[in-house]
Design an enzyme around this catalytic site. Structure first.
Site, PDB file in Angstrom:
ATOM      1  N   VAL A 140       0.051   5.751 -28.184  1.00 33.86           N
ATOM      2  CA  VAL A 140      -0.989   4.854 -27.397  1.00 33.86           C
ATOM      3  C   VAL A 140      -0.453   5.264 -25.560  1.00 33.86           C
ATOM      4  O   VAL A 140       0.940   5.063 -25.457  1.00 33.86           O
ATOM      5  CB  VAL A 140      -0.688   3.366 -27.419  1.00 33.86           C
ATOM      6  CG1 VAL A 140      -1.770   2.717 -26.450  1.00 33.86           C
ATOM      7  CG2 VAL A 140      -1.270   2.996 -28.848  1.00 33.86           C
ATOM      8  N   LYS A 213      -6.415   3.572 -30.077  1.00 33.76           N
ATOM      9  CA  LYS A 213      -5.390   2.854 -29.308  1.00 33.76           C
ATOM     10  C   LYS A 213      -5.398   1.427 -29.021  1.00 33.76           C
ATOM     11  O   LYS A 213      -4.263   0.610 -28.937  1.00 33.76           O
ATOM     12  CB  LYS A 213      -5.120   3.879 -28.183  1.00 33.76           C
ATOM     13  CG  LYS A 213      -4.845   5.080 -27.989  1.00 33.76           C
ATOM     14  CD  LYS A 213      -5.007   5.949 -26.869  1.00 33.76           C
ATOM     15  CE  LYS A 213      -4.784   7.348 -27.113  1.00 33.76           C
ATOM     16  NZ  LYS A 213      -5.351   8.296 -25.947  1.00 33.76           N
TER      17      LYS A 213
HETATM   18  N1  HSE Z   1      -6.658  13.282 -25.905  1.00 34.15           N
HETATM   19  C1  HSE Z   1      -5.992  11.920 -25.461  1.00 34.15           C
HETATM   20  C2  HSE Z   1      -6.273  11.661 -24.013  1.00 34.15           C
HETATM   21  C3  HSE Z   1      -4.278  12.056 -25.448  1.00 34.15           C
HETATM   22  O1  HSE Z   1      -6.856  12.326 -23.281  1.00 34.15           O
HETATM   23  O2  HSE Z   1      -5.742  10.425 -23.745  1.00 34.15           O
HETATM   24  C4  HSE Z   1      -3.831  11.706 -26.787  1.00 34.15           C
HETATM   25  O3  HSE Z   1      -4.344  10.540 -27.193  1.00 34.15           O
END
Ligand code: HSE
Length: 442
Positions: A140, A213
């Site tokens: 997260v 998350k």
């Molecule tokens: N791709 C995700 C983001 C990063 O752009 O926040 C990893 O969770």
């Protein structure tokens, strides 16, 4: 953490699954800060084996070839390996690997939010049963240590609410659309070039990466695993660039905001949606790939955590933090399994019952009586309008105009009904554009 490190550092043997962007960062940064980590933890973290999908793939980190392999079972079957780091993503092989590692009584470190959001409940039960913890700081908000904040720093608080910008890719896209006037497609391409987006950007732009998350944050805050079906998720891929102009005129910007809160009856609301945020609020200035998480605890009040939410170095910082936690466990003694269920809450709020302010933009016929018809559909469902603008200078239309309404607190279920009725009015053209507005008052 211990008060004094042992004079001779204890070697901790680690198996790493995945040498992509984050895995490479973990390897590189452990090498770079090895001495510091030894001094702070008393442990020398040694990567003993690395599992990759394709041995021939070029990498941006130099790794001894003897460490590389392609069979994940080599990690779980090696009795020397004490900690397995899962950075392969996905929920199938990653699930098998994590289960096998726990059953082999190895500590698991993972950055896999989809896996935890989907199967956290059973994985933490297995961890408890096996006596091997799962650490997941990297799952997260990239480099922000928000998991430790909830597990330790704010452990004495009831969490009243969390408002988070927790997807770096979406925040980058929205920032570039808002500040540079880029199209959605160009902004996404830039985010991918910078390595923020997941391999499949659908997870990011659909809102699901942030929602995963949010599920993890909500579960830590409220002590039960939030079912994915109870989470309301909308992505950024449908935002019309015009909405940035209208929002700005009203004193707002648009962010992909995850909102987590419990009501007075203990019902827990978790959602991730493009949301209007007041320009005057600190969250409005969180730009680019940065993330921010605003946690409101009953004792501490408001706390704000800010940092890079994606990218190799920030995310590897969180994985290394978990490795140090694992090392402390191995060197100094046991800790809990990573998630402690508790019984204060336990129910998700049906999304139709969630209440918020709304922004609603309609393209309407330029004729008298239109506002009255729209207001009647809202009013008959108990929904009030707090303000209205008809910003003729922000559009290029003929025979029709935009009507932008700010709406008082309304139940989503009532709002959806009203929207269906408004969409069916003859005077309304095309699809209404609507978003939640968060005043961020708690
Ligand atoms: N791709 C995700 C983001 C990063 O752009 O926040 C990893 O969770």
């Amino acid at each position: 953490m211990p008060s004094a490190a042992p004079a001779v550092p204890r070697a901790i043997q680690v198996g790493l699954a995945g040498l992509g962007n984050v895995g490479a960062g973990v390897f590189k940064n452990i090498e770079a800060n090895r001495d510091l980590i030894i001094q702070r933890t008393g442990a020398d973290i040694r990567i003993r084996r690395i599992i990759v999908r394709d041995l021939a793939r070029p990498r941006d980190v130099s790794v001894p070839e003897s460490l590389l392999g392609t069979r994940w079972q080599d990690l779980t079957e090696d009795p020397e390996i004490q900690v397995v780091v899962e950075l392969i993503g996905g929920t199938t092989t990653a699930y098998e690997l994590v289960c096998a590692a726990l059953k082999a009584k190895k500590i698991v470190v993972t950055g896999n939010k989809a896996l935890l959001a989907e199967r956290g409940q059973e994985l933490f039960a297995l961890a408890e049963q096996c006596g091997a913890p799962i650490y997941f700081e990297a799952a997260v908000a990239g480099g922000i240590p928000i998991i430790q904040v909830l597990q330790e720093g704010l452990v004495g608080n009831r969490i009243l609410s969390i408002h988070g910008i927790i997807n770096g890719t979406c925040n980058y896209i929205l920032t570039r659309m808002s500040q540079a006037g880029l199209s959605y497609a160009d902004a996404l391409r830039e985010a991918q070039e910078k390595g923020y987006a997941e391999a499949d950007p659908t997870l990011d732009v659909s809102g699901w990466d942030a929602a995963h998350k949010a599920i993890i944050l909500a579960s830590l805050s409220y002590g039960f695993w939030i079912p994915q079906g109870c989470v309301h998720v909308e992505g950024v891929d449908k935002i019309d660039p015009a909405d940035f102009k209208f929002a700005k005129r009203l004193g707002y910007t648009i962010k992909l905001l995850s909102v987590i809160r419990a009501d007075k009856d203990g019902l827990v609301e978790v959602r991730t949606q493009p949301t209007l945020v007041p320009l005057s609020h600190v969250l409005a200035s969180v730009s680019g790939s940065f993330n921010a998480v605003l946690v409101h605890g009953d004792i501490v009040g408001e706390t704000l955590f800010y940092g890079r939410g994606a990218g190799q170095d920030p995310t590897s910082s969180s994985v290394i933090s978990d490795l140090c936690e694992a090392a402390a466990t191995l060197v100094y003694g046991a800790r809990h399994s990573g998630f402690v269920p508790h019984g204060l809450y336990g129910k998700s709020k049906p999304v139709e019952d969630t209440i918020s302010h709304y922004y609603l933009r309609l393209t309407v016929a330029d004729e008298p009586g239109v506002l009255a018809q729209v207001a009647a559909e809202l009013g008959s469902r108990g929904i009030g309008i707090s303000s209205m603008i008809q910003p003729e200078d922000l559009e290029d239309t003929s025979g029709q105009s935009s009507l932008v309404l700010m709406i008082h607190d309304a139940r989503l279920g009532d709002m959806l009904e009203a929207l269906a009725a408004i969409r069916a009015l003859n005077c309304v053209r095309g699809e209404p554009s609507w978003m939640r507005v968060e005043t961020l008052q708690g």
